[in-house]
Design an enzyme around this catalytic site. Structure first.
Site, PDB file in Angstrom:
ATOM      1  CG  HIS A   1      -7.450   1.625   8.955  1.00  0.00           C
ATOM      2  ND1 HIS A   1      -6.073   1.722   8.995  1.00  0.00           N
ATOM      3  CD2 HIS A   1      -7.805   1.914   7.683  1.00  0.00           C
ATOM      4  CE1 HIS A   1      -5.628   2.056   7.803  1.00  0.00           C
ATOM      5  NE2 HIS A   1      -6.664   2.185   6.988  1.00  0.00           N
ATOM      6  CG  ASP A   2      -6.692  -1.305   5.945  1.00  0.00           C
ATOM      7  OD1 ASP A   2      -7.781  -0.689   5.930  1.00  0.00           O
ATOM      8  OD2 ASP A   2      -5.651  -0.878   5.422  1.00  0.00           O
TER       9      ASP A   2
ATOM     10  CG  ASP B   1      -3.338   7.669   6.383  1.00  0.00           C
ATOM     11  OD1 ASP B   1      -2.836   7.367   5.288  1.00  0.00           O
ATOM     12  OD2 ASP B   1      -3.737   6.848   7.217  1.00  0.00           O
TER      13      ASP B   1
ATOM     14  CG  ASP C   1      -3.461   4.683   1.532  1.00  0.00           C
ATOM     15  OD1 ASP C   1      -3.742   3.964   2.502  1.00  0.00           O
ATOM     16  OD2 ASP C   1      -4.043   4.603   0.424  1.00  0.00           O
TER      17      ASP C   1
ATOM     18  CD  GLU D   1      -1.276   0.434   3.323  1.00  0.00           C
ATOM     19  OE1 GLU D   1      -2.126  -0.340   3.758  1.00  0.00           O
ATOM     20  OE2 GLU D   1      -1.498   1.194   2.349  1.00  0.00           O
TER      21      GLU D   1
HETATM   22  O1  ISL Z   1      -4.102  -4.754  -1.458  1.00  0.00           O
HETATM   23  C1  ISL Z   1      -4.494  -5.298  -0.516  1.00  0.00           C
HETATM   24  C2  ISL Z   1      -4.708  -6.708  -0.591  1.00  0.00           C
HETATM   25  O2  ISL Z   1      -6.069  -6.981  -0.713  1.00  0.00           O
HETATM   26  C3  ISL Z   1      -4.782  -4.558   0.740  1.00  0.00           C
HETATM   27  O3  ISL Z   1      -3.926  -4.990   1.742  1.00  0.00           O
HETATM   28  C4  ISL Z   1      -4.570  -3.100   0.454  1.00  0.00           C
HETATM   29  O4  ISL Z   1      -3.381  -2.902  -0.185  1.00  0.00           O
HETATM   30  C5  ISL Z   1      -4.535  -2.324   1.657  1.00  0.00           C
HETATM   31  O5  ISL Z   1      -5.753  -2.530   2.273  1.00  0.00           O
HETATM   32  C6  ISL Z   1      -4.319  -0.840   1.318  1.00  0.00           C
HETATM   33  O6  ISL Z   1      -4.798  -0.087   2.350  1.00  0.00           O
HETATM   34  C7  ISL Z   1      -4.804   1.301   2.314  1.00  0.00           C
HETATM   35  O7  ISL Z   1      -5.309   1.853   1.115  1.00  0.00           O
HETATM   36  C8  ISL Z   1      -6.685   1.623   0.826  1.00  0.00           C
HETATM   37  C9  ISL Z   1      -7.604   1.868   2.030  1.00  0.00           C
HETATM   38  O8  ISL Z   1      -8.864   1.332   1.770  1.00  0.00           O
HETATM   39  C10 ISL Z   1      -7.048   1.285   3.295  1.00  0.00           C
HETATM   40  O9  ISL Z   1      -7.887   1.588   4.378  1.00  0.00           O
HETATM   41  C11 ISL Z   1      -5.656   1.803   3.459  1.00  0.00           C
HETATM   42  O10 ISL Z   1      -5.068   1.431   4.671  1.00  0.00           O
HETATM   43  C12 ISL Z   1      -7.043   2.551  -0.290  1.00  0.00           C
HETATM   44  O11 ISL Z   1      -6.709   3.850   0.057  1.00  0.00           O
END
Ligand code: ISL
Ligand code: CA
Length: 625
Positions: free
Chosen positions: A404-405, A179, A275, A333
């Protein structure tokens, strides 16, 4: 250039415009036919606020124009033959290290734990592993807040452990991607510390400082700005208060990032998941976010950075200087990017990213993650048809439901336990037979479901805790907790369920996050012994893919597109035709006709010629070849 005089059809011809209109249609549950209507198509932009009875402000049109004019390119047609690549044939497995396997009993997963489970992953049939962050971090956001890019998080192990992991993964003929979190660092990163304490140093504008904050909000609640006493300025953080956004405008910073990425490639890693990589370029001057968009989305400012003016340039630079020389794979992402923007980020002739994760399929339109509702599989069908038919052969789709989100997919669709197994297998069939690269999230192969959390004290995630505190200002604690429970990312972060022993075989000590009793029934050990388990079904499907390259490179064509609950598609190439036949509903559906040929795999043992049973999903092989 689009202007106030441009018409809606011109907006639709612009890649960003098209994605926004498609997305808005989904969000507001408006049929795409509305956009095709000639009267609507010919409306001029400047008339919109008046027409919508001023539910949109005058400023909205200008904000929209600025955004649309960011992109001058459109994607080439996607006809022609697909180029082959290892990652178009691979199935990825995402590991969330904190929760995968603990080797030393401190309740926290670690690298030696992962190494001890590589045979399991290999036997499942996986080709590549994506590791969520393992870098040194104060863990405000579980490693997505990096303090030192060149050091391994002490709780996870040492650099030697990491080097051993790379060797062991490769020994098993798998790939490893890491990542890469470079939109922001921890506020404890040396760069940020120096930017604050040594304002004369080269680090002074490695981050985004302003004398005055704008109205942008953080994804983790509240303003996106921290006041920094030492500089008497504000610093930007789109995520938690300890995740400071880097200033990609600064060339030195970009170079340092490139060098850092190279060090990991030198260690032998095969690529990266990047990310929120689409957030790295922020619009010049950091203008306030539009009120209209902010109200609609629930957060302010995104139109100024989710597809920023220099995004393509930064990606191309990184591709040329770092990824291409090492033949490294990249998946970005990219929350908020739709199909057209994704094409421009991933088309093979553009040399930016190999693939992206787009997220519009994770919630049924009109809902957000924190709403308690039942996900509609009919929507997943329409989303997949749209992508499969329009993404084209220059681009490779990513296929995933979980990470994981997000809460667990089975729980979102139907939490009734009687459907858990068939539903788990149905999801596997769709993900592993459409065209694209599947990403399986740890535990998905067991059909893991949402956890039974009881109190806010049991939750760990910064997003959930911040949102809870915010909600409690306007509603009762019970109501606020119910909302958090629907969407908390912690559902996906409970320990992997290895066996039915204490702590599920994840650890000898108490895990860092609470787990409920589900592991007593749902775990790797018992599923390995049960031929009808979801785990066995994944193993069979993954082996099946390796025997049928039509799944990698064959055409995909859909029939019965409009018929409710029925999802039927064909995968075809010169050598064979497969038919995938699915009932998306929880009721029997009368069959019109059975596909001809042999039924190769199904989530129901017996064939019923009359009905497709609840969530039935089968793969048929047609013809005699
Ligand atoms: O922005 C969003 C809408 O609420 C979320 O989808 C967000 O963009 C997404 O969770 C981003 O995720 C990634 O970056 C974050 C981290 O907390 C996440 O775990 C990761 O997957 C910040 O680094
Ligand atoms: Ca440990």
């Amino acid at each position: 250039m689009l202007t106030r005089k441009s018409r809606l059809k011109d907006v639709y011809a612009n890649p960003i415009g098209r994605d926004i209109l498609d997305r808005a249609a989904l969000q507001l549950n408006i049929s795409k036919k509305v956009i095709a209507n000639p009267f609507i198509r010919n409306l001029r932009l400047k008339t919109l606020p008046k027409l919508l009875k001023r539910r949109l402000s005058e400023g909205f049109v200008d904000t929209l124009l600025t955004l649309l004019n960011t992109e001058q390119d459109t994607a080439m047609s996607g006809d022609g033959k697909m180029q082959k690549a290892w990652w178009k044939e691979a199935v990825f497995y995402q590991i969330y290290p904190r929760s995968f396997k603990d080797s030393n009993g401190d309740g926290i997963g670690d690298l030696q734990g992962i190494i001890s489970k590589l045979d399991y992953i290999k036997e499942l049939g996986i080709d590549a592993i994506w590791l969520s962050p393992i870098y040194d971090s104060p863990n405000d956001d579980n490693g997505y807040d990096i303090r030192d890019y060149n050091k391994i998080m002490t709780e996870f192990g040492t650099m030697e452990d990491f080097e051993e992991l790379v060797i062991e993964v490769h020994k098993r003929d798998m790939k490893l991607i890491m990542d890469l979190v470079v939109n922001h660092t921890s506020d404890e990163h040396e760069w940020y510390q120096k930017a604050v304490k040594e304002p004369e140093s080269k680090y002074r504008d490695y981050y985004i400082f302003q004398d005055k904050p704008n109205n942008w909000t953080s994804f983790f609640s509240g303003s996106a700005w921290n006041y920094v006493e030492e500089r008497q300025q504000y610093a930007l953080h789109l995520f938690s208060k300890k995740q400071m956004d880097l200033n990609w405008e600064n060339e030195n910073l970009r170079q340092e990032i490139h060098e850092m990425v190279k060090t990991w490639l030198e260690k032998g890693v095969d690529g990266f998941r990047l990310d929120v990589i689409n957030y790295i370029s922020k619009r010049n001057g950091l203008p306030d976010g539009s009120e209209d968009i902010g109200r609609l989305m629930g957060y302010y400012g995104a139109e100024h950075y989710f597809y920023g003016p220099r995004l393509h340039e930064y990606l191309r630079e990184m591709n040329e200087k770092v990824f291409r020389p090492y033949n490294a794979f990249s998946v970005g992402e990219t929350p908020g990017t739709g199909l057209e923007m994704s094409k421009l980020l991933t088309a093979d002739y553009r040399y930016e990213l190999d693939m992206v994760f787009s997220f519009d399929h994770l919630e049924t339109p009109g809902h957000t993650r924190f709403d308690e509702y039942q996900y509609d599989l009919g929507y997943l069908k329409s989303y997949m048809i749209y992508w499969m038919e329009n993404y084209g052969n220059h681009c490779q789709p990513s296929l995933f439901y979980e990470n994981h989100d997000n809460p667990r997919m089975i729980s979102k669709i139907n939490a009734d336990p009687q459907y858990r197994i068939v539903l788990g297998k149905l999801l596997a069939v769709i993900q592993l037979t459409l065209r694209g690269t599947p990403f399986i999230y740890q535990g998905q192969e067991l059909g893991m479901v949402n956890q039974d959390f009881h109190t806010i004290e049991e939750l760990r995630d910064v997003e959930s805790l911040n949102l809870y505190n915010k909600l409690c200002k306007t509603m009762g604690k019970k109501e606020a907790f119910a909302k958090i429970l629907a969407g908390t990312r912690d559902h996906a972060r409970t320990p992997m369920q290895w066996n039915n022993q204490q702590y599920a075989g994840f650890s000898d000590g108490e895990p860092w996050i609470r787990m409920d009793e589900d592991y007593k029934y749902c775990n790797v050990e018992s599923q390995l012994q049960d031929e009808d388990s979801i785990l066995h079904f994944y193993q069979e499907l993954l082996a099946f893919r390796k025997e049928h390259s039509v799944i990698y490179y064959g055409e995909v064509c859909f029939t019965n597109k409009k018929e409710k609950d029925l999802f039927i598609y064909y995968r075809k190439d010169e050598t064979e035709t497969l038919c995938i036949e699915i009932n998306l509903g929880s009721y029997n559906k009368k069959r019109k006709k059975c596909p001809q040929g042999v039924r190769l795999l199904s989530n129901y043992a017996e064939l019923s010629p009359v009905f497709l049973r609840p969530y039935e999903a089968s793969i048929w092989k047609q013809g005699n070849k």
